[in-house]
Design a protein around this motif. Structure first.
Motif, PDB file in Angstrom:
ATOM      1  N   ASP A  56       1.203  -1.463   0.272  1.00  0.00           N
ATOM      2  CA  ASP A  56       0.071  -0.030   0.202  1.00  0.00           C
ATOM      3  C   ASP A  56       0.728   1.015  -0.155  1.00  0.00           C
ATOM      4  O   ASP A  56       0.773   2.119   0.944  1.00  0.00           O
ATOM      5  CB  ASP A  56      -1.182   0.032   1.397  1.00  0.00           C
ATOM      6  N   LEU A  57       2.036   0.955  -0.962  1.00  0.00           N
ATOM      7  CA  LEU A  57       2.779   2.460  -0.922  1.00  0.00           C
ATOM      8  C   LEU A  57       3.097   2.671  -2.255  1.00  0.00           C
ATOM      9  O   LEU A  57       2.954   1.876  -3.212  1.00  0.00           O
ATOM     10  CB  LEU A  57       4.242   1.637  -0.965  1.00  0.00           C
ATOM     11  N   SER A  58       3.453   3.823  -3.013  1.00  0.00           N
ATOM     12  CA  SER A  58       3.184   4.744  -3.936  1.00  0.00           C
ATOM     13  C   SER A  58       4.671   4.360  -3.853  1.00  0.00           C
ATOM     14  O   SER A  58       5.404   4.955  -2.826  1.00  0.00           O
ATOM     15  CB  SER A  58       2.931   5.536  -3.761  1.00  0.00           C
ATOM     16  N   LEU A  65      10.049   7.813   2.750  1.00  0.00           N
ATOM     17  CA  LEU A  65       9.517   6.697   4.340  1.00  0.00           C
ATOM     18  C   LEU A  65      10.993   6.224   4.162  1.00  0.00           C
ATOM     19  O   LEU A  65      12.077   5.761   5.467  1.00  0.00           O
ATOM     20  CB  LEU A  65       8.746   4.667   4.084  1.00  0.00           C
ATOM     21  N   ARG A  66      11.675   5.623   2.913  1.00  0.00           N
ATOM     22  CA  ARG A  66      13.435   5.628   3.001  1.00  0.00           C
ATOM     23  C   ARG A  66      14.467   6.999   3.357  1.00  0.00           C
ATOM     24  O   ARG A  66      14.816   5.934   4.004  1.00  0.00           O
ATOM     25  CB  ARG A  66      13.292   5.080   1.391  1.00  0.00           C
ATOM     26  N   THR A  95       1.551  13.928   1.241  1.00  0.00           N
ATOM     27  CA  THR A  95       2.354  13.160   1.699  1.00  0.00           C
ATOM     28  C   THR A  95       2.118  12.325   2.395  1.00  0.00           C
ATOM     29  O   THR A  95       2.142  11.811   3.146  1.00  0.00           O
ATOM     30  CB  THR A  95       3.575  12.391   0.757  1.00  0.00           C
ATOM     31  N   VAL A  96       2.895  13.326   3.268  1.00  0.00           N
ATOM     32  CA  VAL A  96       2.021  12.859   5.104  1.00  0.00           C
ATOM     33  C   VAL A  96       1.617  13.140   5.834  1.00  0.00           C
ATOM     34  O   VAL A  96       1.403  12.284   6.473  1.00  0.00           O
ATOM     35  CB  VAL A  96       3.848  14.215   6.135  1.00  0.00           C
ATOM     36  N   ASP A  97       0.373  13.520   4.885  1.00  0.00           N
ATOM     37  CA  ASP A  97      -0.801  13.148   5.455  1.00  0.00           C
ATOM     38  C   ASP A  97      -1.270  12.040   5.255  1.00  0.00           C
ATOM     39  O   ASP A  97      -2.171  11.037   5.852  1.00  0.00           O
ATOM     40  CB  ASP A  97      -2.300  13.786   4.733  1.00  0.00           C
ATOM     41  N   ARG A  98      -1.180  11.070   4.670  1.00  0.00           N
ATOM     42  CA  ARG A  98      -1.530   9.940   3.689  1.00  0.00           C
ATOM     43  C   ARG A  98      -0.772   9.016   4.812  1.00  0.00           C
ATOM     44  O   ARG A  98      -1.263   8.009   5.319  1.00  0.00           O
ATOM     45  CB  ARG A  98      -0.516   9.871   2.681  1.00  0.00           C
ATOM     46  N   LEU A  99       0.444   9.401   4.652  1.00  0.00           N
ATOM     47  CA  LEU A  99       1.780   8.484   5.791  1.00  0.00           C
ATOM     48  C   LEU A  99       1.094   8.208   7.235  1.00  0.00           C
ATOM     49  O   LEU A  99       1.390   7.327   7.909  1.00  0.00           O
ATOM     50  CB  LEU A  99       2.695   8.459   5.488  1.00  0.00           C
ATOM     51  N   GLU A 100       0.603   9.816   7.391  1.00  0.00           N
ATOM     52  CA  GLU A 100       0.425   9.854   8.553  1.00  0.00           C
ATOM     53  C   GLU A 100      -0.911   8.773   8.933  1.00  0.00           C
ATOM     54  O   GLU A 100      -1.284   7.784   9.805  1.00  0.00           O
ATOM     55  CB  GLU A 100      -0.230  10.722   9.301  1.00  0.00           C
ATOM     56  N   GLN A 106       4.384   9.771  11.909  1.00  0.00           N
ATOM     57  CA  GLN A 106       3.821  10.538  13.401  1.00  0.00           C
ATOM     58  C   GLN A 106       4.359  12.369  12.741  1.00  0.00           C
ATOM     59  O   GLN A 106       5.646  12.282  13.146  1.00  0.00           O
ATOM     60  CB  GLN A 106       3.983   9.945  14.531  1.00  0.00           C
ATOM     61  N   ARG A 107       2.950  13.127  12.777  1.00  0.00           N
ATOM     62  CA  ARG A 107       4.388  14.563  13.138  1.00  0.00           C
ATOM     63  C   ARG A 107       4.327  14.854  14.605  1.00  0.00           C
ATOM     64  O   ARG A 107       3.849  15.053  15.473  1.00  0.00           O
ATOM     65  CB  ARG A 107       2.767  15.793  12.309  1.00  0.00           C
TER      66      ARG A 107
END
Lengths: 172, 172
Positions: A56-58, A65-66, A95-100, A106-107
DNA sequence: ACCCAAAGGTAGGATTTCCGACTATTTTAT
DNA sequence: ATAAAATAGTCGGAAATCCTACCTTTGGGT
């Protein structure tokens, strides 16, 4: 596959021929190179996205993340990420919204600078990015279908190309 | 420029180092090549889009017009365009919508096959694509910052790379 | 000390692209 | 001859990306 593939042997070679025929021979190699790069990017992106779908990653979220996983603290200001990945600040935000949402990062507020927000990778994010890296290494990066020496030449030429277009200097 | 450019000398070289450090040396060159191609594509796209802005064209719409202008009749079924440019049929639909709004092309029913719609380039479209081609040739394609022989090598390696990923065969 | 430019981040909007589902037509197979 | 499959194109929706505009905080120059 949803895109039909009835083609001449090589559309790019075909376009290059047209370029020469129209008297643009001096620009024909450049045109062919740029088009080939565009095309190669599409091909790789398609393959990579397919490999990353189970996670579930683009590709962009993977790259994010890397990068995060490589940092000492596992955390980075958003602005640093924007600069490193060369993407627009608003893109980083989403992007961060999505990953969060996915529970991968986490912010966290910056300890001293109240303008700044840090993104911190979470254990689940670390797990996923490591697994995804193994997959990509095995399925894509380990063998591009070129010999060792061809790959080296290609990388060097691409680096020179990026340098010629100002992608290396401006260390700041 | 809206993207800040505080970077190490070369993020890709940096990533490659990390790859080797983590024991993924065998995949490091491949990773670096794929990332370099992605990056080069971004750079060129940015330059090209800037050059095309005065013509109110994106690179994909330019490519579409260019293809059309090269055909004998100046017309093509949408499906053929989709196959040639390797883009999704729905993308072709919206591209043609846009170009039609701009007065550069026009939809025409196929004379015998009532499923098929032809796109036909209009005089204004031909004028624009020729002007845009001159601009791109001069500003981008004519000199990529590589020597003649470097450019030849690069094109050949890229072609080999595409071939290895099935971009040439399937002639059908 | 104070003010104003610069820096960090987000909200809203536009563009581009793909995918799945759908309709209409044509071709193929029984 | 007719039913099933393939082909051509479009619609609605999701995702990614950029841009402009905006707010808050910081820091430098006077």
């Amino acid at each position: 596959m949803t895109i039909p593939n009835t083609r001449l042997s090589d559309p790019i070679a075909e376009a290059r021929r047209q370029w020469v025929e129209h008297g643009w021979a001096d620009a024909s190699t450049g045109m062919a190179i740029v088009t080939s790069i565009t095309r190669a990017e599409q091909l790789f992106l398609k393959t990579i996205d397919a490999e990353l779908r189970p996670f579930d990653l683009s590709f962009s979220r993977y790259e994010f993340l890397r990068l995060l996983a490589f940092t000492r603290q596992g955390a980075l200001p958003l602005s640093k990420a924007s600069a490193r990945l060369q993407v627009h600040p608003t893109t980083v935000t989403s992007t961060v919204d999505r990953l969060e949402d996915q529970g991968f990062v986490q912010r966290v507020p910056h300890p001293t600078d109240r303008r700044t927000t840090l993104v911190e990778i979470l254990p689940e994010g670390r797990r996923v990015v490591d697994a995804a890296t193994s997959t990509l290494n095995a399925a894509v990066f380990a063998s591009l279908g070129l010999s060792e020496s061809e790959a080296s030449s290609l990388l060097e030429l691409l680096t020179r190309l990026r340098a010629a277009h100002g992608d290396l200097d401006e260390k700041v």
